[in-house]
Write a protein that holds these residues in place. Structure first.
Motif, short mmCIF file in Angstrom:
data_model
loop_
_atom_site.label_atom_id
_atom_site.label_comp_id
_atom_site.label_asym_id
_atom_site.label_seq_id
_atom_site.Cartn_x
_atom_site.Cartn_y
_atom_site.Cartn_z
N SER A 269 -0.76 -8.15 -8.51
CA SER A 269 -0.43 -7.62 -7.18
C SER A 269 0.10 -8.72 -6.27
CB SER A 269 -1.66 -6.96 -6.57
OG SER A 269 -2.05 -5.82 -7.30
N GLN B 289 3.65 -9.52 -7.27
CA GLN B 289 4.57 -8.50 -6.79
C GLN B 289 4.85 -8.66 -5.30
OE1 GLN B 289 2.98 -4.68 -7.86
NE2 GLN B 289 3.26 -5.01 -10.06
N SER C 232 -5.07 -2.63 -10.26
CA SER C 232 -4.05 -2.77 -9.21
C SER C 232 -4.53 -2.23 -7.87
CB SER C 232 -2.76 -2.06 -9.64
OG SER C 232 -3.01 -0.68 -9.88
N ASP C 233 -5.48 -1.28 -7.88
CA ASP C 233 -6.04 -0.80 -6.61
C ASP C 233 -6.79 -1.92 -5.91
OD1 ASP C 233 -5.24 1.95 -6.85
OD2 ASP C 233 -6.87 2.28 -8.27
N GLY D 56 -6.23 -5.08 -6.48
CA GLY D 56 -5.21 -6.07 -6.14
C GLY D 56 -4.50 -5.76 -4.84
N ALA D 57 -4.17 -4.49 -4.63
CA ALA D 57 -3.48 -4.10 -3.39
C ALA D 57 -4.35 -4.38 -2.17
CB ALA D 57 -3.11 -2.62 -3.45
N VAL E 147 -4.38 -8.16 -1.53
CA VAL E 147 -3.13 -8.59 -0.89
C VAL E 147 -3.17 -8.27 0.60
CG1 VAL E 147 -0.65 -8.12 -0.73
CG2 VAL E 147 -1.71 -8.49 -2.97
#
Length: 246
Positions: free
Chosen positions: A24, A27, A203-204, A206-207, A210
């Motif tokens: 994440s 990205q 990824s949840d 990770g978001a 971030v």
């Protein structure tokens, strides 16, 4: 929530939740360094791997002394096997506390001067286990409770130069989910206990990490952000006979 050019270190970032967090940040445009005892099974094209045991204080200090720049630290390394309290020695339980509580403190102290210069941030990866009974992982739950408190104190001591926050993470689907929840049928059954109807994806988490590291969270410090899909349905609601549809 772009992080173009910022340098992020993710401990335990080679698999599971840590790999999701690292991905994440990549990205979002960050330069990502992941640390773990063993390299990833599949090398990441978006993160640089550095071997590091976060329990080794001297190695941790050497790593950060050699790092030229740092904007964000994600203390993710941790975990624990299922083990009832009476099935293990105090020394084994102490190792769980060392990995999940003392190591993040060691890493944060080693990173502090970098983060003070860049006015950076720390994201602790906590757990819902720190706020409820955790039979089978009691030492882990105790460590995560301590980690959340440590983050709040750190946020006050290191303000205004360094922001410190905690993600309180619920159940996550990873390559090791079967060790905790069983086969596909067991994972599906566990997923149904979550109000949002599924386990989190790495990824949840990770978001959310971030977000806390970004300028969008510039006035957030000492906070605990729940990433648990709505939590757990109260057990009494399934046991009670009142107000039940027939």
């Amino acid at each position: 929530m772009e992080l173009n050019g910022r340098v992020v270190v993710v401990t335990g970032g080679t698999r599971g939740v840590g790999a999701g967090i690292a991905g994440s940040f990549a990205q979002a445009g960050a330069e990502v360094v992941v640390c773990a005892r063993r390299p990833p099974e599949v090398p990441s094209p978006t993160a640089r791997f550095v071997p590091l045991d976060v329990r080794d204080a001297d190695a941790v200090r050497d790593f950060f002394a050699e790092l030229p720049h740092l904007d964000v630290l994600v203390n993710n390394a941790g975990g624990a096997p299922y083990r009832l309290l009476t099935d293990a020695s105090p020394e084994r339980h102490a190792r769980i506390l060392e990995l999940n509580l003392l190591a993040p403190l060691t890493v944060s102290l080693a990173a502090h001067e970098h983060l003070r210069r860049t006015r950076g941030s720390i994201v602790m990866i906590g757990s819902v286990s720190g706020g409820r009974p955790s039979p089978g992982t009691a030492a882990y739950g105790a460590a995560k409770a301590g980690l959340e408190n440590l983050a709040r104190s750190m946020a006050v001591e290191w303000a205004p130069d360094v922001r410190v926050n905690t993600l309180v993470v619920g159940m996550v689907r990873t390559e090791r989910s079967h060790l905790h929840y069983g086969d596909a049928q067991g994972i599906a059954a566990v997923s149904r206990t979550v109000p949002l109807g599924r386990l989190a994806e790495p990824s949840d988490v990770g978001a959310a990490a971030v977000f806390l590291a970004s300028d969008a969270a510039a006035y957030i410090s000492g906070a605990s952000l729940l990433v648990h899909g709505g939590g757990e349905r109260p057990a009494f609601q399934d046991a009670a006979t009142a107000n039940r549809e027939t």
